[in-house]
Design a protein around this motif. Structure first.
Motif, PDB file in Angstrom:
ATOM      1  N   MET A  98      -0.282   2.679  -1.890  1.00 43.25           N
ATOM      2  CA  MET A  98      -0.142   3.306  -3.207  1.00 43.25           C
ATOM      3  C   MET A  98       1.248   3.907  -3.363  1.00 43.25           C
ATOM      4  O   MET A  98       1.586   4.839  -2.688  1.00 43.25           O
ATOM      5  CB  MET A  98      -1.143   4.455  -3.324  1.00 43.25           C
ATOM      6  CG  MET A  98      -2.551   4.003  -3.510  1.00 43.25           C
ATOM      7  SD  MET A  98      -3.513   5.340  -4.177  1.00 43.25           S
ATOM      8  CE  MET A  98      -2.563   5.804  -5.602  1.00 43.25           C
ATOM      9  N   THR A  99       2.052   3.321  -4.221  1.00 44.99           N
ATOM     10  CA  THR A  99       3.393   3.886  -4.415  1.00 44.99           C
ATOM     11  C   THR A  99       3.721   4.019  -5.893  1.00 44.99           C
ATOM     12  O   THR A  99       4.824   4.399  -6.238  1.00 44.99           O
ATOM     13  CB  THR A  99       4.466   2.999  -3.761  1.00 44.99           C
ATOM     14  OG1 THR A  99       4.263   1.676  -4.219  1.00 44.99           O
ATOM     15  CG2 THR A  99       4.424   3.043  -2.257  1.00 44.99           C
ATOM     16  N   ARG A 114      -1.530   6.784   8.649  1.00 43.96           N
ATOM     17  CA  ARG A 114      -1.166   5.382   8.350  1.00 43.96           C
ATOM     18  C   ARG A 114      -0.292   4.813   9.467  1.00 43.96           C
ATOM     19  O   ARG A 114      -0.445   3.647   9.858  1.00 43.96           O
ATOM     20  CB  ARG A 114      -0.382   5.296   7.029  1.00 43.96           C
ATOM     21  CG  ARG A 114      -1.230   5.484   5.783  1.00 43.96           C
ATOM     22  CD  ARG A 114      -0.331   5.326   4.535  1.00 43.96           C
ATOM     23  NE  ARG A 114      -0.838   6.118   3.443  1.00 43.96           N
ATOM     24  CZ  ARG A 114      -1.854   5.757   2.669  1.00 43.96           C
ATOM     25  NH1 ARG A 114      -2.455   4.609   2.865  1.00 43.96           N
ATOM     26  NH2 ARG A 114      -2.267   6.540   1.691  1.00 43.96           N
ATOM     27  N   ALA A 169      -0.399   9.598  -0.176  1.00 51.79           N
ATOM     28  CA  ALA A 169       0.477   8.943  -1.148  1.00 51.79           C
ATOM     29  C   ALA A 169       0.476   9.705  -2.469  1.00 51.79           C
ATOM     30  O   ALA A 169       1.512   9.881  -3.105  1.00 51.79           O
ATOM     31  CB  ALA A 169       0.002   7.510  -1.359  1.00 51.79           C
ATOM     32  N   TYR A 182       2.923   6.856   0.471  1.00 51.17           N
ATOM     33  CA  TYR A 182       2.678   6.818   1.923  1.00 51.17           C
ATOM     34  C   TYR A 182       2.095   8.125   2.453  1.00 51.17           C
ATOM     35  O   TYR A 182       1.142   8.123   3.206  1.00 51.17           O
ATOM     36  CB  TYR A 182       3.966   6.461   2.685  1.00 51.17           C
ATOM     37  CG  TYR A 182       3.713   5.891   4.073  1.00 51.17           C
ATOM     38  CD1 TYR A 182       3.273   4.588   4.239  1.00 51.17           C
ATOM     39  CD2 TYR A 182       3.932   6.661   5.216  1.00 51.17           C
ATOM     40  CE1 TYR A 182       3.059   4.055   5.507  1.00 51.17           C
ATOM     41  CE2 TYR A 182       3.717   6.137   6.490  1.00 51.17           C
ATOM     42  CZ  TYR A 182       3.283   4.832   6.628  1.00 51.17           C
ATOM     43  OH  TYR A 182       3.074   4.316   7.879  1.00 51.17           O
ATOM     44  N   GLU A 219      -1.051   1.603  11.645  1.00 54.29           N
ATOM     45  CA  GLU A 219      -0.128   0.454  11.691  1.00 54.29           C
ATOM     46  C   GLU A 219       0.261   0.090  13.128  1.00 54.29           C
ATOM     47  O   GLU A 219       0.664  -1.036  13.396  1.00 54.29           O
ATOM     48  CB  GLU A 219       1.132   0.755  10.853  1.00 54.29           C
ATOM     49  CG  GLU A 219       0.848   0.631   9.370  1.00 54.29           C
ATOM     50  CD  GLU A 219       1.918   1.260   8.478  1.00 54.29           C
ATOM     51  OE1 GLU A 219       3.052   1.482   8.954  1.00 54.29           O
ATOM     52  OE2 GLU A 219       1.594   1.536   7.307  1.00 54.29           O
ATOM     53  N   LEU A 272      -8.805   2.220   5.001  1.00 56.17           N
ATOM     54  CA  LEU A 272      -8.858   3.060   6.210  1.00 56.17           C
ATOM     55  C   LEU A 272     -10.201   3.776   6.267  1.00 56.17           C
ATOM     56  O   LEU A 272     -10.652   4.326   5.257  1.00 56.17           O
ATOM     57  CB  LEU A 272      -7.711   4.095   6.206  1.00 56.17           C
ATOM     58  CG  LEU A 272      -6.390   3.570   6.773  1.00 56.17           C
ATOM     59  CD1 LEU A 272      -5.619   2.771   5.749  1.00 56.17           C
ATOM     60  CD2 LEU A 272      -5.530   4.741   7.243  1.00 56.17           C
ATOM     61  N   LYS A 326      -9.221   3.001  -0.677  1.00 51.08           N
ATOM     62  CA  LYS A 326      -8.522   1.931  -1.411  1.00 51.08           C
ATOM     63  C   LYS A 326      -7.657   1.094  -0.465  1.00 51.08           C
ATOM     64  O   LYS A 326      -7.518  -0.109  -0.634  1.00 51.08           O
ATOM     65  CB  LYS A 326      -7.632   2.598  -2.467  1.00 51.08           C
ATOM     66  CG  LYS A 326      -7.313   1.738  -3.654  1.00 51.08           C
ATOM     67  CD  LYS A 326      -6.656   2.548  -4.750  1.00 51.08           C
ATOM     68  CE  LYS A 326      -6.152   1.622  -5.817  1.00 51.08           C
ATOM     69  NZ  LYS A 326      -6.720   1.713  -7.080  1.00 51.08           N
ATOM     70  N   ASP A 327      -7.089   1.758   0.551  1.00 50.49           N
ATOM     71  CA  ASP A 327      -6.235   1.056   1.508  1.00 50.49           C
ATOM     72  C   ASP A 327      -7.010   0.549   2.727  1.00 50.49           C
ATOM     73  O   ASP A 327      -6.416   0.088   3.707  1.00 50.49           O
ATOM     74  CB  ASP A 327      -5.090   1.975   1.968  1.00 50.49           C
ATOM     75  CG  ASP A 327      -4.091   2.216   0.835  1.00 50.49           C
ATOM     76  OD1 ASP A 327      -4.174   1.503  -0.177  1.00 50.49           O
ATOM     77  OD2 ASP A 327      -3.247   3.115   0.964  1.00 50.49           O
ATOM     78  N   GLU A 347      -7.705   7.393  -1.830  1.00 47.81           N
ATOM     79  CA  GLU A 347      -6.566   6.554  -1.423  1.00 47.81           C
ATOM     80  C   GLU A 347      -6.787   5.886  -0.071  1.00 47.81           C
ATOM     81  O   GLU A 347      -6.344   4.767   0.134  1.00 47.81           O
ATOM     82  CB  GLU A 347      -5.227   7.313  -1.491  1.00 47.81           C
ATOM     83  CG  GLU A 347      -5.046   8.458  -0.534  1.00 47.81           C
ATOM     84  CD  GLU A 347      -3.578   8.914  -0.486  1.00 47.81           C
ATOM     85  OE1 GLU A 347      -3.200   9.712  -1.352  1.00 47.81           O
ATOM     86  OE2 GLU A 347      -2.834   8.468   0.416  1.00 47.81           O
ATOM     87  N   LEU A 348      -7.503   6.554   0.849  1.00 47.32           N
ATOM     88  CA  LEU A 348      -7.749   5.894   2.142  1.00 47.32           C
ATOM     89  C   LEU A 348      -8.721   4.736   1.969  1.00 47.32           C
ATOM     90  O   LEU A 348      -8.522   3.655   2.530  1.00 47.32           O
ATOM     91  CB  LEU A 348      -8.267   6.908   3.168  1.00 47.32           C
ATOM     92  CG  LEU A 348      -7.245   7.961   3.637  1.00 47.32           C
ATOM     93  CD1 LEU A 348      -7.859   8.890   4.678  1.00 47.32           C
ATOM     94  CD2 LEU A 348      -5.984   7.304   4.206  1.00 47.32           C
TER      95      LEU A 348
END
Ligand code: MRU
Length: 346
Positions: free
Chosen positions: A1-2, A175, A161, A167, A179, A210, A207-208, A204-205
């Protein structure tokens, strides 16, 4: 998410993902004036110290854009708008940090015409925006080594983020570990009353992709007692010269519990969050927000009418409870006063 903070060239406006209504609705809020910007900051359309700083940088541009070069008083009016902007919220020092960077650039070239100042500030705001993501990735790289494969990491509030340009700081560390291929999971404390953990960190986690579970704030002791938390990583709104760190209300309690149960407690924050003018956390101003955030859930009142509440938005964790402060310049450890002066002050 940026992309939750965007500058729209077409609209000549700042567009912010409205964090008041996440995760139910994803809507952009348009900011065209200093007044809009102050409103967005105060009502927490946008929140989180670095995101507040980025927004304020664009806010300076919007302030300059509001003025008329033919007005003989434009400089005085602009200074008043900058002052109003930096007063929008008291605790996150990144707000004043960003306005001060813009102000210094203006002072260094005080004969600049208003149109040229506007152009300069827009470029500077874009730079601060882009750099913040790079800074968070560096925080993530330094912090990732503190997390072990298989850890469950607890975090409080949202230092992800959404709280930065992208981030995240505390979530940047998570994150970063992810990674590196470490299998980790996250406990997001719900973070009453604005529910940054339940609504934003979880959003947000998830969505990504995690792994994240939400826990009530008052479950922290039980979770640690049962050995369900191996590390705590949180963000910060202001860090004093001795390492005392202001963060979302409840963070201090989590740190005390972590100490009791022998769980390492880390703070992750950029250099811009340090305020070396403050000798200790006792000097950090604590925001006292509207009672309505506590008395109501949505439109529904949950406390008896007429009963007062406390709604301090932040508390200060003393540095002796902090195992390390993860910055883009590396991990700072005790003795904090000396090491902060060397790494941040130098
Ligand atoms: O009131 P908020 O939501 O602005 O508070 C945010 C926090 O306390 C965050 O943890 C802090 O700003 C760090 S954000 C990277």
């Amino acid at each position: 998410m940026t992309d939750h903070i965007q500058f729209s060239v077409g609209d000549d406006a700042l567009l912010l993902l409205d964090q008041r209504i996440l995760p139910g609705r994803e809507e952009m809020f348009t900011v065209k004036t200093t007044k809009d910007c102050i409103y967005a900051l105060q009502t927490m359309v946008v929140r989180g110290a670095p995101a507040i700083g980025v927004t304020a940088a664009y806010g300076c541009y919007l302030a300059a854009r509001e003025l008329d070069p033919a007005d003989a008083q434009w400089k005085a009016r602009l200074e008043k708008l900058l002052h109003d902007l930096e007063e929008a919220r008291p605790t996150a020092v990144n707000l004043r940090w960003a306005v001060e960077i813009m102000r210094r650039a203006w002072q260094a070239d005080s004969d600049l015409s208003l149109p040229r100042l506007q152009a300069k500030w827009l470029e500077m705001a874009k730079d601060i925006h882009v750099q913040d993501i790079e800074i968070n990735k560096a925080i993530g790289r330094h912090g990732a080594d503190l997390i072990d494969d298989g850890d469950t990491v607890m975090t409080h509030c949202n230092a992800g983020a959404l709280a930065t340009a992208g981030y995240g700081t505390a979530l940047g560390v998570i994150r970063g570990a992810f990674e590196q291929g470490k299998k980790i999971s996250v406990i997001a404390n719900e973070t009453r009353p604005f529910l940054q953990g339940a609504r934003l960190t979880a959003y947000e986690l998830a969505k990504d992709g995690l792994p994240v579970k939400v826990a009530c704030d008052n479950a922290c002791a039980l979770l640690m007692q049962r050995g369900m938390v191996q590390k705590v990583v949180v963000g910060a709104d202001r860090i004093a010269a001795n390492g005392d760190a202001a963060n979302k209300i409840g963070t201090f309690g989590v740190a005390l519990l972590a100490k009791h149960f022998g769980v390492p407690f880390y703070v992750a924050a950029p250099a811009s969050t340090f305020d070396l003018n403050m000798a200790s956390g006792a000097q950090i101003p604590i925001e006292d927000r509207t009672p309505r955030e506590v008395t109501h859930i949505g439109e529904h009142q949950i406390t008896p009418k007429g009963v007062g509440v406390y709604n301090f938005a932040f508390d200060v964790t003393p540095s002796e409870l902090i195992a390390g402060i993860v910055t883009e310049r590396g991990v700072i450890r005790a003795p904090y006063r000396e090491n902060i002066a060397r790494i941040i002050g130098g």
